[in-house]
Write an enzyme that holds these catalytic residues in place. Sequence first.
Site, short mmCIF file in Angstrom:
data_model
loop_
_atom_site.label_atom_id
_atom_site.label_comp_id
_atom_site.label_asym_id
_atom_site.label_seq_id
_atom_site.Cartn_x
_atom_site.Cartn_y
_atom_site.Cartn_z
NE ARG A 263 -4.34 -1.20 0.12
CZ ARG A 263 -4.49 -2.34 -0.48
NH1 ARG A 263 -3.73 -2.72 -1.49
NH2 ARG A 263 -5.89 -2.97 -0.48
CD GLU A 292 -3.20 3.54 -5.20
OE1 GLU A 292 -4.26 2.92 -5.81
OE2 GLU A 292 -2.03 2.98 -4.96
CG HIS A 311 -3.47 -0.34 -6.78
ND1 HIS A 311 -3.76 0.32 -5.61
CD2 HIS A 311 -3.66 -1.64 -6.15
CE1 HIS A 311 -4.05 -0.50 -4.33
NE2 HIS A 311 -3.97 -1.75 -4.99
#
Length: 350
Positions: A263, A292, A311
């Site tokens: 993360r 993000e 991601h």
Amino acid sequence: MPETNPRRLVVHLGEQRPLYSIPDWALDEICAEMPEGWEVVVVDEPGDGRGDGGADSTEALEAVRGAEIYLGFGVPAPLFEAATAPPEGRLRWAHSASAGVGASLHAAMRESDVVLTNAAGIYAEPMADTVLAMILHFARGLDVAVRAQAERRWNKEPFEGADPVGRELAEQTVGVVGLGGIGQAVARRTVALGMTTLATRRSGTEGPEGVDVLSGEGALDRLLPRADYLVLCVPQTEETRGLVGARELAMLPDGAVVINVARGGVMDEEALVDALRGGRLRGAGLDVFAREPLPDSSPLWHLPNVLVTPHVSGASPRFWRRQADLIVENLRRYLRGETLRNTVDKRAGY
């Protein structure tokens, strides 16, 4: 006489992204497990499994009132409160099809006796493949080759000069931080390719064959000076937030590569940018970020020694085969009164 208040399973596993929206065959397999006396309610409004998941909907909020089992992408507080509010609230088990559970571990969930499970391990194999691709990207100088190709330059010097960019994997050491499902999948690959493989884990010293497992106080500090490739695989918790910053990056060997598929909050991005600009690090492969989508203004977009993926390290057409298998097994266990797989430790945060 038919039961007036059947036990209810709510399935909220449609998703805006086609890859993650439950296919008909998986829904059929789930429904086939439910015995007589159960009602299965399928929520048509799509959820959102990005990050830790957590999107709710008006349809889902209505469906969960009186439900005993909820299957969705995250368990946001409003939905959880609707599912547990008296007098009809009787939620006993909630499953998040996302791996991270930070958004589901709100105070109400933490303080309840509702069992929470997640999709830990479902994403491990494709994520480990992505890590391996990132290692090879830098180990064999593919970043240099791609830039030269974009400029139509035939340039052998970086590969045949006094300090060539190419390295053999068997002479490199990888340090895996976090030996859960993802970390173990990474370690199996790096061991198979002949890399010296170190790993840290929160407790215990067992790992895949060929892995030197470091645990206890100071384990990360013992790993860092030896890691040509530092791979972050830990869940983001209060304990791991900001785990790797300027101090830790300075402990890596010259020419090290940092890879983050955990993360964004596990890594101090500003410290990483400074280290990359300073020239000590060979590069960084990043699939997760503090914000993000990654803002246009982020220098990570433009640094020549950074590989950015949005991601997507866990994306795979096999996602639903693994997810359905987990859900079906846990449904069988639940109905038999057995311990569920992937039960989240609410105190630890994963």
